[in-house]
Design a protein around this motif. Structure first.
Motif: not given
Length: 254
Positions: A70-74, A85-86, A93-94, A98-102
């Motif tokens: 979440y902090a990375l998305a922010l 934006t997340p 909160v979605d 970033v999750v697929k890329a991580l």
């Protein structure tokens, strides 16, 4: 050439290698995606992020790893001036942005441990290292957003790990939260890491020409963006991707 495919995260993962991978490494690859999916999927009612969305779990009480994502998305929201934006318009909160890329990043680490060349495709995103059979560079096509049976561009993935992400409306419809009037129909970004490529492709899709100009000035990326009026914008490095299949395309420097 060996191809291994499996479904996860609502899409299909496809791995290509000049030589086969061991069962152990393929198992680790599956587990990387499955773990992210179990944790962050909003389609799975049992995931921690679904519990946050329902209000059953406060975000501040979630696992520290979730808070880190979440902090990375922010951080990316700040770096893109809010184009990425997340947070959904309804406040949910979605973290899928970033999750697929991580997951792809971590899967790349697993594949690198095998020591082989590889090309990983997940939905519209690509991450690769090394070369194709015979030492030829990996070739990746960019589909024409107006003609899904034609390619608008080709590019080569050379040398070290290289990432390519495409965001658009042709495959999934209007699924991106656009701020202001919609400007782009499809955006492809090439970068040295998949998180940067994926986030910036989404940010440009969500923004306008001013966002594209700011992002290409701020980040070392190549961008090919198709406007909704049928024209295209390409950074100097991306101009070389264009194929003879699109001779009427109006291309300008981003």
């Amino acid at each position: 050439m060996t191809v291994h495919s499996f479904g996860t995260m609502g899409t299909v993962v496809s791995l290509r290698t000049p030589e086969g991978m061991t069962d152990a490494h393929l198992g680790r690859l599956h587990r990387v995606f499955d773990e992210y999916d179990r944790t962050y999927s909003l389609w799975d009612d049992t995931s921690p992020l679904s519990a946050v969305a329902r209000g059953d779990l406060h975000l501040t009480d979630a696992d520290p790893a979730i808070l880190d994502v979440y902090a990375l998305a922010l951080e990316w929201r700040q770096r893109t001036d809010g184009a990425f934006t997340p947070h959904r318009p309804d406040g949910v909160v979605d973290l899928s942005g970033v999750v697929k890329a991580l997951a792809m990043r971590d899967a790349g680490d697993v594949l690198d441990a095998e020591g082989a060349d590889w090309l990983l495709t997940v939905g519209g995103d690509v991450l690769g290292r090394g070369s194709h059979t015979g030492g030829e560079p990996w070739m990746v096509g960019v589909v024409d957003p107006d003609r899904r049976d034609a390619l608008a561009a080709w590019l080569q993935l050379r040398s070290g790990r290289r990432a390519l992400a495409t965001s658009g409306t042709a495959e999934r419809g209007e699924h991106i939260w656009v701020r202001g009037s919609a400007t782009f129909a499809q955006v492809t970004v090439a970068a040295d890491d998949i998180v940067t490529a994926d986030v910036l492709a989404t940010a440009i899709m969500a923004g306008d020409q001013a966002d594209l100009d700011r992002i290409t000035a701020r980040f070392a990326v190549d961008v090919l963006a198709f406007r909704r009026d049928g024209s295209a914008v390409a950074t100097p490095g991306a101009r070389f991707w264009l194929t003879p299949l699109t001779p009427l395309m109006s291309v300008h420097s981003g």
